[in-house]
Design a protein around this motif. Structure first.
Motif, PDB file in Angstrom:
ATOM      1  N   GLU A 193       0.840  -1.194   0.000  1.00  0.00           N
ATOM      2  CA  GLU A 193       0.000   0.000   0.000  1.00  0.00           C
ATOM      3  C   GLU A 193       0.874   1.243   0.000  1.00  0.00           C
ATOM      4  O   GLU A 193       1.942   1.260   0.604  1.00  0.00           O
ATOM      5  N   PRO A 194       0.445   2.290  -0.726  1.00  0.00           N
ATOM      6  CA  PRO A 194      -0.850   2.454  -1.407  1.00  0.00           C
ATOM      7  C   PRO A 194      -0.903   1.879  -2.823  1.00  0.00           C
ATOM      8  O   PRO A 194      -1.877   2.126  -3.534  1.00  0.00           O
ATOM      9  N   ALA A 195       0.117   1.107  -3.239  1.00  0.00           N
ATOM     10  CA  ALA A 195       0.161   0.630  -4.628  1.00  0.00           C
ATOM     11  C   ALA A 195      -1.087  -0.183  -4.971  1.00  0.00           C
ATOM     12  O   ALA A 195      -1.666  -0.019  -6.063  1.00  0.00           O
ATOM     13  N   ARG A 196      -1.510  -1.075  -4.065  1.00  0.00           N
ATOM     14  CA  ARG A 196      -2.688  -1.897  -4.330  1.00  0.00           C
ATOM     15  C   ARG A 196      -3.917  -1.016  -4.571  1.00  0.00           C
ATOM     16  O   ARG A 196      -4.672  -1.225  -5.527  1.00  0.00           O
ATOM     17  N   THR A 197      -4.128  -0.039  -3.693  1.00  0.00           N
ATOM     18  CA  THR A 197      -5.286   0.845  -3.828  1.00  0.00           C
ATOM     19  C   THR A 197      -5.229   1.623  -5.130  1.00  0.00           C
ATOM     20  O   THR A 197      -6.253   1.776  -5.824  1.00  0.00           O
ATOM     21  N   TYR A 198      -4.063   2.112  -5.501  1.00  0.00           N
ATOM     22  CA  TYR A 198      -3.918   2.892  -6.728  1.00  0.00           C
ATOM     23  C   TYR A 198      -4.201   2.031  -7.965  1.00  0.00           C
ATOM     24  O   TYR A 198      -4.852   2.481  -8.912  1.00  0.00           O
ATOM     25  N   ILE A 199      -3.702   0.796  -7.975  1.00  0.00           N
ATOM     26  CA  ILE A 199      -3.930  -0.075  -9.130  1.00  0.00           C
ATOM     27  C   ILE A 199      -5.414  -0.419  -9.258  1.00  0.00           C
ATOM     28  O   ILE A 199      -5.973  -0.402 -10.365  1.00  0.00           O
ATOM     29  N   LEU A 200      -6.060  -0.728  -8.140  1.00  0.00           N
ATOM     30  CA  LEU A 200      -7.489  -1.011  -8.186  1.00  0.00           C
ATOM     31  C   LEU A 200      -8.271   0.210  -8.675  1.00  0.00           C
ATOM     32  O   LEU A 200      -9.223   0.089  -9.457  1.00  0.00           O
TER      33      LEU A 200
END
Length: 445
Positions: A85-92
């Motif tokens: 995170e925050p990579a997961r949130t940004y990709i979603l």
């Protein structure tokens, strides 16, 4: 003449890889447009601090801290931030907004890949990740596309450049692990905290991705057996050298038949192993990576090259970007991740391998028979036994004399990991054994 509209590209992360991706996008804009059929406009680079010093000279107006606006205004989002995170949130967020995504984030994919691929599949988006495994080496697309009609049976990979550099120094220069790690750190191959590399965590993440691709089965990171190189000694390296082997940290993914059920399953594992010097992987030196693929129809294939580096990894990122951009121009939904096989993940005990065991034993009558009995009890057959005597010496200043001992180097034939591990445990408890000096698996035979 380019008729398709310009495609907006957002870049999340301006580190060593991100900066090189941005530079190449700007410098090669016209050439990339010719390949894609549309111009690629870099619309922004997400960073923590827009005023921080950069290793690459890029227009300051491209930098932003506004992730939401950048993502929502993009056709393709490139995530090079790393971490969960925050990579997961940004990709979603990017996928749900209709954008395609390129990522080099192996840790995120190993932990949350299934969630991300399912999200992309639901909206017809594409998630590409060539740079997440083995840097510049093209291995994801060959497994996903070129070998899609074949049956991959086994993958042997050197997928971590730091550990390969360290083990290579230990083999070529006679360094200790600590000395080789210090050199790797000085040269920039190792991070300040090298745990992810020398502990095998980085390689395990890549093994999970490779196994999932090769066997069309979701392989969770938790199912990957992992050992790092922290216990590898110069003595093991030297013993391997004398026997005609080199020690490498391998990521191994293979199809297996479960001895208990007779059903086909898959194994993914990472550990240091001895590889014969005639094997192609033995010739992989320095911080390079290599992946050796064994397929039913194609036979043996090897992919070799730089496994890390800013500009090298940027090459893989741009390859993914061009692929996604062409899909925008041509049209059609993204390709979903293939997990139709859904094969069971087998435990390490089901794996068949070979061991090279070094023992220090008492030099007494019946010793060899006692050792041989332990192997026989576990139905592990021996391929070779080499013995050397360590002469005793008289006591000094009234001390008891030091008795002579023997060093045994024992190579086994193939057996299950469970049987070999049980054999080693019983050897350690045997009265004739002073110490189990070394245990290494032998692969690539």
């Amino acid at each position: 003449m380019i008729e398709y509209r310009n495609l907006r590209v957002a870049l999340l992360g301006g580190g060593s890889v991100g900066a090189q991706v941005a530079r190449l996008l700007l410098e090669q804009r016209d050439e990339l447009a010719g390949r894609v059929g549309a111009a690629l406009d870099l619309v922004g680079i997400l960073v923590r601090d827009v005023d921080a010093e950069r290793t690459v000279d890029l227009p300051r107006e491209l930098f932003t801290t506004d992730a939401e606006s950048l993502i929502l205004g993009a056709d393709v989002v490139i995530e090079l931030m790393g971490g969960i995170e925050p990579a997961r949130t940004y990709i979603l967020s990017a996928i749900n907004s209709g954008a395609d995504v390129v990522t080099a984030n192996k840790a995120l994919l190993a932990e949350h890949g299934q969630e991300l691929f399912e999200a992309a599949d639901q909206v017809g988006a594409q998630l590409n990740y060539e740079a997440a495994v083995a840097g510049a080496i093209p291995i994801v697309r060959p497994l996903r596309d070129s070998l899609a009609g074949d049956r991959v049976n086994r993958i042997l990979g050197i997928v971590n450049g730091t550990t390969n550099f360290i083990l290579d120094r230990m083999d070529e220069e006679g360094d200790t692990l600590e000395e080789a790690l210090a050199t790797a750190t000085e040269l920039g191959y190792a991070e300040a905290d090298p745990t992810a590399d020398i502990g095998g965590y980085d390689a395990a993440q890549k093994a999970a991705l490779l196994a999932s691709l090769a066997f069309h089965t979701t392989v969770p990171l938790a199912s990957v057996y992992r050992e790092g190189i922290t216990q590898v000694t110069p003595q093991q390296i030297e013993s391997a050298r004398k026997a005609g082997y080199v020690v490498k940290l391998l990521a191994i993914c293979e199809r297996l038949t479960d001895a208990a059920t007779g059903e086909e399953g898959v194994s993914a594992r990472v550990y240091p192993a001895m590889v014969h010097r005639s094997h192609p992987l033995a010739a992989v030196h320095g911080a390079n990576n290599a992946v050796f693929v064994e397929a039913e129809a194609a036979g043996s294939l090897m992919f070799y090259g730089a496994g890390a580096g800013g500009v090298e990894t940027a090459s893989a990122v741009l390859g993914d970007l061009v692929s996604l951009a062409r899909r925008h121009v041509v049209g059609g939904p993204g390709f979903a991740a293939s997990s139709h096989a859904d094969l069971p993940i087998l435990e390490i005990g089901s794996v068949t391998t070979r061991y090279a065991v070094t023992l220090e034993v008492s030099d007494a009558p019946g010793m060899l028979a006692s050792i041989a009995t332990v192997f026989s009890d576990h139905r592990v057959s021996l391929e070779l036994v080499e013995q050397s005597i360590n002469p005793g010496r008289p006591g000094v200043d009234g001390a008891d004399p030091v008795p002579s001992t023997a060093t045994l180097v024992i190579g086994t034939h193939e057996a299950t990991e469970a049987a070999l591990a049980a054999t080693v445990a019983d050897l350690a408890a045997n009265e004739a054994v002073i110490t189990v000096a070394s245990v290494l698996r032998v692969e690539g035979v």
